[in-house]
Write an enzyme that holds these catalytic residues in place. Structure first.
Site, PDB file in Angstrom:
ATOM      1  N   GLY A   1       1.172   4.523   7.550  1.00  0.00           N
ATOM      2  CA  GLY A   1       2.469   4.185   6.953  1.00  0.00           C
ATOM      3  C   GLY A   1       3.563   4.121   7.990  1.00  0.00           C
ATOM      4  O   GLY A   1       4.448   3.262   7.931  1.00  0.00           O
TER       5      GLY A   1
ATOM      6  N   ARG B   1      36.936  23.544   2.187  1.00  0.00           N
ATOM      7  CA  ARG B   1      37.029  24.882   2.801  1.00  0.00           C
ATOM      8  C   ARG B   1      37.915  24.900   4.059  1.00  0.00           C
ATOM      9  O   ARG B   1      37.567  24.288   5.067  1.00  0.00           O
ATOM     10  CB  ARG B   1      35.623  25.325   3.172  1.00  0.00           C
ATOM     11  CG  ARG B   1      35.424  26.807   3.250  1.00  0.00           C
ATOM     12  CD  ARG B   1      33.966  27.061   3.492  1.00  0.00           C
ATOM     13  NE  ARG B   1      33.609  28.433   3.183  1.00  0.00           N
ATOM     14  CZ  ARG B   1      32.344  28.863   3.106  1.00  0.00           C
ATOM     15  NH1 ARG B   1      31.349  28.044   3.312  1.00  0.00           N
ATOM     16  NH2 ARG B   1      32.096  30.115   2.832  1.00  0.00           N
TER      17      ARG B   1
ATOM     18  N   GLU C   1      37.309  20.663  -6.599  1.00  0.00           N
ATOM     19  CA  GLU C   1      38.618  21.214  -6.987  1.00  0.00           C
ATOM     20  C   GLU C   1      39.400  20.197  -7.813  1.00  0.00           C
ATOM     21  O   GLU C   1      40.102  20.555  -8.746  1.00  0.00           O
ATOM     22  CB  GLU C   1      39.410  21.634  -5.746  1.00  0.00           C
ATOM     23  CG  GLU C   1      40.731  22.293  -6.100  1.00  0.00           C
ATOM     24  CD  GLU C   1      41.439  22.918  -4.920  1.00  0.00           C
ATOM     25  OE1 GLU C   1      40.801  23.164  -3.879  1.00  0.00           O
ATOM     26  OE2 GLU C   1      42.665  23.139  -5.029  1.00  0.00           O
TER      27      GLU C   1
ATOM     28  N   ARG D   1      49.174  22.897   5.044  1.00  0.00           N
ATOM     29  CA  ARG D   1      48.413  24.020   5.601  1.00  0.00           C
ATOM     30  C   ARG D   1      48.065  23.758   7.069  1.00  0.00           C
ATOM     31  O   ARG D   1      48.076  24.683   7.885  1.00  0.00           O
ATOM     32  CB  ARG D   1      47.144  24.283   4.786  1.00  0.00           C
ATOM     33  CG  ARG D   1      46.433  25.546   5.199  1.00  0.00           C
ATOM     34  CD  ARG D   1      45.353  25.946   4.216  1.00  0.00           C
ATOM     35  NE  ARG D   1      45.869  26.684   3.074  1.00  0.00           N
ATOM     36  CZ  ARG D   1      46.006  28.012   3.022  1.00  0.00           C
ATOM     37  NH1 ARG D   1      45.686  28.751   4.067  1.00  0.00           N
ATOM     38  NH2 ARG D   1      46.464  28.602   1.948  1.00  0.00           N
TER      39      ARG D   1
ATOM     40  N   GLU E   1      37.404  31.038   3.200  1.00  0.00           N
ATOM     41  CA  GLU E   1      37.712  29.976   4.154  1.00  0.00           C
ATOM     42  C   GLU E   1      37.913  30.440   5.600  1.00  0.00           C
ATOM     43  O   GLU E   1      37.537  29.730   6.538  1.00  0.00           O
ATOM     44  CB  GLU E   1      38.981  29.237   3.703  1.00  0.00           C
ATOM     45  CG  GLU E   1      38.823  28.549   2.369  1.00  0.00           C
ATOM     46  CD  GLU E   1      40.145  28.011   1.867  1.00  0.00           C
ATOM     47  OE1 GLU E   1      40.348  26.801   1.916  1.00  0.00           O
ATOM     48  OE2 GLU E   1      40.992  28.818   1.436  1.00  0.00           O
TER      49      GLU E   1
ATOM     50  N   LEU F   1       0.874  -1.167   0.000  1.00  0.00           N
ATOM     51  CA  LEU F   1       0.000   0.000   0.000  1.00  0.00           C
ATOM     52  C   LEU F   1       0.908   1.212   0.000  1.00  0.00           C
ATOM     53  O   LEU F   1       1.901   1.247   0.747  1.00  0.00           O
ATOM     54  CB  LEU F   1      -0.869   0.021   1.265  1.00  0.00           C
ATOM     55  CG  LEU F   1      -2.289  -0.555   1.092  1.00  0.00           C
ATOM     56  CD1 LEU F   1      -2.201  -2.058   0.880  1.00  0.00           C
ATOM     57  CD2 LEU F   1      -3.144  -0.235   2.287  1.00  0.00           C
ATOM     58  N   VAL F   2       0.608   2.178  -0.818  1.00  0.00           N
ATOM     59  CA  VAL F   2       1.430   3.385  -0.829  1.00  0.00           C
ATOM     60  C   VAL F   2       0.553   4.608  -0.595  1.00  0.00           C
ATOM     61  O   VAL F   2      -0.407   4.832  -1.315  1.00  0.00           O
ATOM     62  CB  VAL F   2       2.214   3.529  -2.156  1.00  0.00           C
ATOM     63  CG1 VAL F   2       2.763   4.929  -2.318  1.00  0.00           C
ATOM     64  CG2 VAL F   2       3.365   2.530  -2.189  1.00  0.00           C
TER      65      VAL F   2
HETATM   66  C1  LIG Z   1      13.174  12.479   4.948  1.00  0.00           C
HETATM   67  C2  LIG Z   1      12.416  11.539   5.828  1.00  0.00           C
HETATM   68  C3  LIG Z   1      12.353  11.787   7.172  1.00  0.00           C
HETATM   69  C4  LIG Z   1      11.682  10.910   8.005  1.00  0.00           C
HETATM   70  N1  LIG Z   1      11.663  11.189   9.331  1.00  0.00           N
HETATM   71  C5  LIG Z   1      11.046  10.343  10.163  1.00  0.00           C
HETATM   72  C6  LIG Z   1      11.012  10.624  11.552  1.00  0.00           C
HETATM   73  O1  LIG Z   1      11.518  11.645  12.004  1.00  0.00           O
HETATM   74  N2  LIG Z   1      10.426   9.727  12.352  1.00  0.00           N
HETATM   75  C7  LIG Z   1       9.850   8.603  11.879  1.00  0.00           C
HETATM   76  O2  LIG Z   1       9.311   7.843  12.670  1.00  0.00           O
HETATM   77  N3  LIG Z   1       9.832   8.314  10.568  1.00  0.00           N
HETATM   78  C8  LIG Z   1      10.414   9.166   9.703  1.00  0.00           C
HETATM   79  N4  LIG Z   1      10.418   8.892   8.361  1.00  0.00           N
HETATM   80  C9  LIG Z   1       9.777   7.662   7.879  1.00  0.00           C
HETATM   81  C10 LIG Z   1       8.427   7.848   7.149  1.00  0.00           C
HETATM   82  O3  LIG Z   1       8.205   9.128   6.750  1.00  0.00           O
HETATM   83  C11 LIG Z   1       7.275   7.478   7.975  1.00  0.00           C
HETATM   84  O4  LIG Z   1       7.385   6.163   8.377  1.00  0.00           O
HETATM   85  C12 LIG Z   1       5.909   7.726   7.277  1.00  0.00           C
HETATM   86  O5  LIG Z   1       4.961   7.851   8.248  1.00  0.00           O
HETATM   87  C13 LIG Z   1       5.504   6.655   6.293  1.00  0.00           C
HETATM   88  O6  LIG Z   1       4.257   7.007   5.742  1.00  0.00           O
HETATM   89  P1  LIG Z   1       3.947   6.949   4.185  1.00  0.00           P
HETATM   90  O7  LIG Z   1       2.520   7.228   4.013  1.00  0.00           O
HETATM   91  O8  LIG Z   1       4.854   7.806   3.429  1.00  0.00           O
HETATM   92  O9  LIG Z   1       4.282   5.450   3.919  1.00  0.00           O
HETATM   93  P2  LIG Z   1       4.458   4.653   2.569  1.00  0.00           P
HETATM   94  O10 LIG Z   1       5.862   4.782   2.089  1.00  0.00           O
HETATM   95  O11 LIG Z   1       3.399   5.014   1.606  1.00  0.00           O
HETATM   96  O12 LIG Z   1       4.255   3.221   3.164  1.00  0.00           O
HETATM   97  C14 LIG Z   1       5.074   2.717   4.172  1.00  0.00           C
HETATM   98  C15 LIG Z   1       4.761   1.266   4.500  1.00  0.00           C
HETATM   99  O13 LIG Z   1       3.516   1.165   5.164  1.00  0.00           O
HETATM  100  C16 LIG Z   1       2.660   0.289   4.459  1.00  0.00           C
HETATM  101  N5  LIG Z   1       1.313   0.825   4.619  1.00  0.00           N
HETATM  102  C17 LIG Z   1       0.934   2.124   4.483  1.00  0.00           C
HETATM  103  N6  LIG Z   1      -0.365   2.223   4.794  1.00  0.00           N
HETATM  104  C18 LIG Z   1      -0.803   0.994   5.098  1.00  0.00           C
HETATM  105  C19 LIG Z   1      -2.045   0.466   5.505  1.00  0.00           C
HETATM  106  N7  LIG Z   1      -3.091   1.245   5.665  1.00  0.00           N
HETATM  107  N8  LIG Z   1      -2.139  -0.847   5.750  1.00  0.00           N
HETATM  108  C20 LIG Z   1      -1.071  -1.657   5.596  1.00  0.00           C
HETATM  109  N9  LIG Z   1       0.128  -1.218   5.213  1.00  0.00           N
HETATM  110  C21 LIG Z   1       0.252   0.096   4.978  1.00  0.00           C
HETATM  111  C22 LIG Z   1       3.167   0.319   3.059  1.00  0.00           C
HETATM  112  O14 LIG Z   1       2.783  -0.813   2.330  1.00  0.00           O
HETATM  113  C23 LIG Z   1       4.644   0.376   3.288  1.00  0.00           C
HETATM  114  O15 LIG Z   1       5.173  -0.876   3.588  1.00  0.00           O
HETATM  115  C24 LIG Z   1      11.072   9.762   7.483  1.00  0.00           C
HETATM  116  C25 LIG Z   1      11.126   9.512   6.106  1.00  0.00           C
HETATM  117  C26 LIG Z   1      11.785  10.399   5.288  1.00  0.00           C
HETATM  118  C27 LIG Z   1      11.841  10.118   3.823  1.00  0.00           C
END
Ligand SMILES: Cc1cc2nc3c(=O)[nH]c(=O)nc-3n(C[C@H](O)[C@H](O)[C@H](O)COP(=O)(O)OP(=O)(O)OC[C@H]3O[C@@H](n4cnc5c(N)ncnc54)[C@H](O)[C@@H]3O)c2cc1C
Ligand code: FES
Ligand code: FES
Length: 1380
Positions: free
Chosen positions: A398, A963, A853, A931, A1312, A305-306
């Site tokens: 997620g 730098r 550089e 340096r 620098e 699921l995304v």
């Molecule tokens: C730059 C960055 C910073 C981040 N910082 C943090 C942070 O500070 N703290 C932290 O805890 N996390 C952090 N994360 C992790 C991430 O953002 C979180 O885990 C986020 O909540 C995932 O949600 P999403 O909707 O993007 O998930 P997706 O990428 O869409 O899905 C994540 C997973 O969950 C599954 N899933 C989603 N919804 C369901 C559902 N309803 N049922 C079953 N499976 C499901 C998906 O199949 C997948 O396996 C970070 C990520 C990034 C890229």
């Protein structure tokens, strides 16, 4: 790219224009689509993992349930193109441009000098724009929060905040003195009306009381907000009406009560038609009902699921995972709702974190406080959860389902026993997040066919308390090292524990519950005894193997106790308030402990930048000395500025992906490309056998373009895969199979010393009689300091586009490089053609900092070979992880010292050995070490010196210029022994430092006389302007009153030698063409990487020629205009190119002289016309070399530097002794940059360098496996300073009246030198740690290596908790990571 896909039509809008895409590949991100398909290159790729914000765009949707349009910022690099159906995207090009009108968000960042290299600028503009669309008059906190997900490596952030502060409703005052006496507004009036700088309060040293001849006008206005156009929200582009009338069921249903209403609301709107997009490898299905979704999940149990794609996107891109079926639940009503229930608030699993934040904040404001303890904890975790762009798309479900052991929310859900509703074709079931929910690393108890439907976060009850804590390397946008949720429920009206749940993340492969500890605490009273026992139990239960993945084992263990202690104190405090004094709880809470319970709060920002105004009478069009805006700033803010990868694609262009070694040291047994060749779009695999010239390359001819039979570092280039698109070439490169035979690698300096693995040239600088010096000293101290390396993290990674010209071996290369000449030479060498066939062109770089550089040549040569072999244009822009892996960085240093000194702290004698980690080739390592040795004195007079510099040869990517070029490392070790001396003598460090400062006319240890030595002046001004001594007293008082928070302060000088230490590099050329319309095309040998060199050169030419800057243009730097250029490095580019430009201008002026004389009242254009018709050449070259340079190491004589740039900084910090967190409270810098050519650019360099130094000394840590594999390959693991890391109060002052006779228009080099001043933050931290250690009876000097990360700070604050977590005996285990 969106090609080869089949399925439904995707319809969306970009900048108001409708896009209908019929061939959508689900693997395509919005960023790729914008840049490649739509040619909108304003949106930049900085990391591809959501960690830098360079790709920020605004997404707008019509929420048909709430009947409103929502706008939010998002990272285009993670946004799947398939998620755009019926959505409007706004990019930086869509809001304004230089041809018609800049949007205020673009104009203000440009005019406030908030754009240097400009690569981050469009992303920052779009974060601000999205905020303004939601809140046209935001407050300062909202502005700062909007930038949590944006990084800038150049500016030091201050000017960006300063420019955008003008949008804030609370704008108008810097906040430093809160409108009281000394308020900036009064200062500005003073400055404008009377010429007083206002900084010294009209006291005896007030600038107004200075002698007439010294009196100068000081200004604090680098820009004038009155020039800004007002923000007019009615002028914003409209939301596409076609999407507005949509009656589709989209949006979030927020229900105050009653589940049935959801269906009522949603039934009125019709569902979308299910969408399906099929790409080469992945199919995306977007169902519209829950029934459809669960049926699909049953049909494809391994489908992902995304929602936000912030986890799946990373897995697919960085972890090489492939998910053939993706299900997008964006339209499922049951997953997009919020409902207040009897037990708490239920959120559909697809609700974004931003929505959760909004809903919970409202609940906290409206409900009785006892009910919202869990909500507050969730909010506290969300405060530091990623950046806003991520929170705007990432879903609550997620986060849970990712099941990351360092999830910030899962410990809160586990401790609060949050309930989850799961669904499948079998129906629904409710489960609790407890110790059984997570079944393994990134695994949950859900069955493959089940989905998470909703999450119910419970209310807390009376007598129940909840806290959440997180410690990360960086506060903003960083994943946790350890994170936790803690809950205790007391028996009614008592402080006896009825129930307790302590849940931790970061202590095991899953989120865990401290089950045993919790059981033992039930029935116990909340008192010191419980706390102590809990800590013993936790130390036992939350144990970690010393080899545990993630490393930092001691720190993580200590944090579990520290967090509990904070929880204990917080609850004690709340209990004693609640039980209204009917107890003796308050006595158990000493007042000095109270600050330990305070959550981090941001202080209001304040800053002033002071500079000397140009003398009265200077012509208005003469911009030298004025804060002229970087001449590309507006283009950069509009996304119009062209960087290497923005060059339009050629028709038959190929993309090259590097194939690099996964072993640090190994023999290559075989390279198998069989599978590679079957990847669609594959064209060719290049390797050493394809080289027409020589494979040997490198500054010391000790490298190869492609590894031949042995690899000597992870990331060593073995070959390159050429394909029709970047995606195909990436896929094909992953299919190359290489077999190795392992050889033993050398990774660390210590290993190199043990195995005597050194590069040959060993340098020494000796002066006086060291032995005698030691004998005459009262004390001798010996010690060691390690200074970690640093990744350049220019926002634009290495990039080359090579275009074969088809004739006589000619090739044109567009390169992101600071060094055209070496690039030209190395490319010619590998192609076996003379240099005159190779043209290198550089318009601008998105940052360089030394990283471009020499090391760009490792890519440029490969791309050139590829273009030669195929006869096609070839492009390669490294991904961030590749760039970090292969291109090296700042040299780590180990300094061993022995110092002899007197009781008063006066230094007599110094013996030092410096070892640097050079990596697998020499590159610039000798220069860096030299340096470092030249700067081992920093600004101190040491009568007797013996020094040795050795470069270690290891199996890491070759380290290179950065730098400061070894200067910061050399000076850092000097400050280390200086600090130790002060501690040993029991004297204030500033007193010992002052005592040892050089004086005018002194000889350095390399026997160069110091002339125009202004450190003493900078020192006194800095002491005074920072109010150093008074604040020192306040700090002592603060430290007496606070046991677990300590403040520290340090004042540090710097003296930085200006010139390349290789004398012949101190030359430069310029070429000036004047056209018959009077316009001037200027070219010089320097490259523009954000430092404002082109702007300064135009200022120089403008003054010299006596024409306005608007008549002068610099297009690019190229090898066919100015040959044999020195790299743009060593801070001298303005000095040497400025003189060359001056020289060229003088030649033209001389030629014009007769025409001026015959027509004195004529205009520039008249003289040019006259010269032209009289057949006088209007093209001139200019040349300059720095005079009298040269130093002989054997004799310790000669002159390595033309002059020195000086400065002093004082910094104050506060540390949290329990977590190792620190806050940069205030920094004051006084810097001698001569007579500034452009104070805005110079202040920008000072602030940018200083903040980069904060990164070096407090944040940025490269981590390697013991086998030499770099773990830190992106912004996720490697933390550069973010907006929140700059000092809350940041004052920069350019020293007045200090013209420098050795450089153009009395200026000084500035790029620098200021970096090292950030050591003041490091030593302020060390000072604070010293106060903490004193509480445990420790008063001797102690070792603190750089960077002073939370781990090092916490581990150094020895206390009862650290003693419960003793370190494992070194040598008895294999650590997860080592420092190089
Ligand atoms: C730059 C960055 C910073 C981040 N910082 C943090 C942070 O500070 N703290 C932290 O805890 N996390 C952090 N994360 C992790 C991430 O953002 C979180 O885990 C986020 O909540 C995932 O949600 P999403 O909707 O993007 O998930 P997706 O990428 O869409 O899905 C994540 C997973 O969950 C599954 N899933 C989603 N919804 C369901 C559902 N309803 N049922 C079953 N499976 C499901 C998906 O199949 C997948 O396996 C970070 C990520 C990034 C890229
Ligand atoms: S490129 Fe998207 S966040 Fe860095
Ligand atoms: S200006 Fe921000 S990264 Fe260069």
């Amino acid at each position: 790219m969106a090609s080869g896909g089949t399925g439904d039509e995707l319809v969306f809008f970009v900048n108001g224009k409708k896009v209908v895409e019929k061939n959508v590949d689900p693997e395509t991100t919005l960023l790729i689509y914008l840049r490649r398909k739509l040619g909108l290159c304003g949106t930049k790729l900085g990391c591809g993992e959501g960690g830098c914000g360079a790709c920020t765009v605004m997404i707008s949707k019509y929420d048909n349930l709430q009947k409103k349009i929502t706008h939010y910022s998002a990272n285009a690099c993670l946004f799947p193109i398939c998620a755009l159906h019926h959505v409007a995207v706004t990019t930086v090009e869509g809001i304004g441009n230089t041809k018609t009108r800049l949007h205020p968000a673009q104009e203000r960042i440009a005019k406030s000098h908030g754009s240097q290299c400009g690569f981050c600028t469009p992303g920052i503009v779009m974060s601000m724009y999205a905020l303004l669309r939601n809140a046209p008059e935001p407050n300062m906190e909202e502005i700062e929060d909007a930038f949590q997900g944006n990084l800038c490596r150049c500016t030091g952030y201050r000017p960006i905040l300063e420019g955008y502060r003008t949008f804030a409703k609370d704008w108008g005052c810097c906040g430093r003195a809160a409108n009281g006496p000394g308020c900036c507004k009064t200062e500005k009036e003073n400055s404008a009306n009377q010429g007083c700088c206002g900084k010294r309060g009209n006291g005896p040293s007030c600038c107004m009381n200075e002698k007439e001849e010294n009196a100068v006008t000081i200004s604090s206005s680098l820009f004038n907000p009155a020039e800004f156009q007002p923000l007019d929200p009615t002028q914003e582009p409209i939301f596409p009406p076609e999407l507005l009338v949509s009656d589709f069921r989209t949006g979030i249903c927020i229900l105050p009560w009653g589940y049935a209403a959801l269906y009522q609301e949603t039934q009125n709107s019709k569902p979308h038609k299910q969408l399906c997009f099929k790409g080469e490898r992945v199919m995306w299905i977007q169902p519209t009902t829950l029934q459809e979704l669960v049926a699909l999940k049953a049909q494809h149990p391994s489908a992902k699921l995304v929602v936000g794609n912030t986890e799946v996107g990373i897995e697919m891109r960085l972890k090489n995972m492939l998910y053939p079926v993706i299900l997008a639940p964006a339209w499922i009503p049951e997953m997009n709702f919020v409902q207040h229930t009897d037990k708490g608030i239920a959120f559909g699993a697809s609700c974004t974190l931003s929505l959760v934040e909004k809903v919970l904040s409202k609940a906290v404001a409206e409900l009785p406080p006892y009910k919202t303890e869990v909500f507050k904890a969730v909010l506290e975790q969300l405060r530091w959860f990623a950046g806003l762009q991520i929170r705007n798309v990432a879903s609550l479900g997620g986060n849970i389902m990712t099941a990351s052991p360092i999830s910030d929310l899962n410990p809160v859900f586990m401790a609060s026993e949050t309930q989850l509703t799961l669904a499948s074709t079998e129906g629904k079931r409710i489960v609790t997040v407890d110790e059984k929910f997570f079944t393994g690393y990134r695994k949950t108890m859900l069955k493959p066919e089940e989905i998470l439907l909703s999450i119910e976060i419970p209310y807390s009850r009376k007598g129940e308390y909840f806290s959440a804590f997180k410690q990360a390397t960086r506060r903003e946008d960083d994943i946790a090292i350890v994170t936790c949720g803690m809950r205790v429920l007391f028996q009614e009206d008592s402080h006896r524990v009825q129930k307790i749940k302590l849940s931790y993340g970061g202590m095991a492969p899953t989120t865990v519950l401290a089950v045993k500890t919790c059981q033992k605490l039930i029935g116990r009273d909340w008192n010191e005894k419980l706390m102590q026992e809990a800590c013993h139990l936790l130390a036992d239960e939350m144990n970690l193997s010393p080899s545990a993945p993630g490393g930092m084992v001691d720190f993580r263990r200590i944090l579990t106790l520290s967090f509990f202690f904070k929880f204990y104190l917080t609850v004690l405090q709340k209990l004693s308030q609640q039980l209204n004094g009917n107890n003796n709880l308050s006595e158990m809470l000493p007042s000095s402990y109270l600050s330990a319970t305070e959550l981090f709060h941001k202080d209001p920002i304040a800053n002033v930048q002071l500079f000397q105004e140009v003398p009265p009478g200077q012509a208005v069009e003469d911009t030298v000395g004025r804060p002229l805006v970087h001449l590309s700033a507006a283009k950069q803010a509009c996304g119009e500025a062209v960087y290497c990868d923005d060059i339009p694609h050629y028709e038959n262009e190929l993309y090259c992906t590097l194939v690099t070694s996964t072993k640090a040291h190994a023999k290559i047994i075989s390279v198998d490309t069989t599978e590679t060749q079957s990847v669609p779009g594959f064209v060719y695999f290049i390797s050493a056998k394809d080289i027409p010239g020589s494979n040997v390359t490198g500054i010391a001819n000790d490298e190869t373009v492609f590894a031949d039979d042995t690899v000597t570092c992870v990331g060593h280039i073995i070959g390159g895969v050429l394909a029709d698109t970047q995606e195909h070439s990436r896929k094909a490169a992953k299919a190359v199979k290489i077999k190795y035979e392992d050889l033993t690698p050398i990774v660390t300096i210590e290993e190199a010393i043990e195995k005597k693995s050194f590069f040959k040239r060993i340098r020494k600088i000796n002066k006086g009689n060291v032995q005698k010096g030691f004998e005459e000293s009262d004390h001798i101290l010996e010690g060691e300091m390690y200074i970690g390396g640093q990744e350049h993290f220019y926002l634009e990674t290495h990039c080359t586009v090579a275009v074969p010209k088809g004739e006589d071996g000619e090739m044109e290369l567009f390169v992101s490089t600071q060094n055209l000449t070496k690039t030209q030479e190395f490319v010619a060498n590998v192609l076996g053609v003379p240099s005159n066939r190779i043209l290198i062109r550089v318009k601008r770089m998105g940052g360089g900092f030394g990283g471009k550089e020499t090391r760009n040549t490792i890519l440029s040569t490969v791309v050139a070979v590829a273009a030669f072999k195929t006869g096609c244009p070839v492009r390669c822009m490294l991904d961030r992880d590749e760039d970090m892996l292969i291109s090296g960085g700042r040299h780590p240093f180990l300094g061993q010292y022995k110092v002899g000194f007197m009781n008063n702290g006066k230094v007599n004698s110094l013996e030092v050995s410096y070892y640097s980690n050079g990596g697998n080739s020499v590159d610039l390592s000798y220069g860096v070490m030299e340096r470092a040795l030249f700067h081992l004195d920093n600004a101190y007079n040491i009568p007797n010196v013996s020094s040795l510099g050795i470069v270690c040869k290891t199996n890491l990517s070759s380290n290179t210029a950065f730098r400061g070029f070894g200067g910061p490392q050399g000076m850092m070790i000097a400050e280390c022994w200086m600090h130790d001396i002060a501690m040993k003598c029991g004297l204030p460090a500033e007193q010992v430092r002052k005592l040892n400062l050089y004086n005018e006319g002194d000889l350095t240890h390399f026997n160069q006389k110091l002339e125009g030595f202004t450190v003493q002046r900078c020192w006194e001004e800095c002491l005074e302007s920072s109010n150093y001594h008074a604040r020192r007293k306040l700090i002592d008082e603060f430290n007496r009153q606070n046991r677990w928070k300590k403040r520290g302060m340090a004042i540090i000088p710097t003296k930085f030698g200006i010139s390349f230490t290789v004398p012949f590099l101190n030359q430069a050329g310029a070429l000036l063409h004047v056209y018959t319309d009077g316009s001037v095309l200027l070219t010089h040998g320097g490259t523009e990487m954000g430092q404002g060199l082109h702007t300064k050169m135009i200022q120089v030419a403008s003054r010299t020629l006596g024409i306005p800057t608007s008549k002068i243009y610099i297009s690019e730097t190229s090898t066919n205009t100015v040959p044999n250029t020195s790299p743009t490095a060593a801070s001298v580019s303005s000095d040497i190119n400025g003189m060359a430009v001056y020289n060229a201008c003088q030649t033209i002026l001389k030629r014009l002289e007769p025409f001026k004389q015959s027509n004195p009242k004529g205009s520039w254009e008249d003289w040019i016309q006259a010269a032209y018709v009289n057949c006088v050449s209007l093209s001139a070259t200019g040349f300059y070399r720095m005079p009298d340079l040269g130093y002989d190491f054997d004799k310790n004589e000669g002159k390595p530097f033309c002059y020195f740039t000086y400065g002093v900084a004082s910094s104050e910090v506060e540390i949290d002794c329990l977590t190792g967190d620190h806050k940069n409270l205030r920094t004051d810098i006084v810097m001698d940059v001569g007579t500034s050519l452009n104070p805005a650019i110079d202040v920008g360099q000072i602030e940018g360098a200083f903040v980069q130094g904060i990164g070096l000394f407090t944040l940025e840590e490269l981590r390697y496996s013991p086998e030499g594999n770099l773990y830190t390959r992106g912004p996720g693991m490697y933390k550069i300073p973010a907006f929140g890391d700059i000092p809350s109060e940041f004052y920069v002052s350019l020293l007045r009246n200090c013209p420098n006779s050795k450089a153009i228009y009395s200026s000084k080099a500035v790029g620098e030198p200021p970096l090292f001043l950030s050591a003041s933050v490091f030593y302020a931290i060390k000072d604070a740690i010293f106060s903490a250690r004193r509480e445990s009876g420790l008063t001797e000097p102690f070792r603190l290596d750089s960077p002073a990360t939370p781990e090092r700070i916490r581990n150094a604050c020895v206390d009862i908790f650290t003693k419960l977590c003793p370190s494992a005996e070194p040598g008895t285990f294999k650590p997860w990571s080592v420092r190089a």
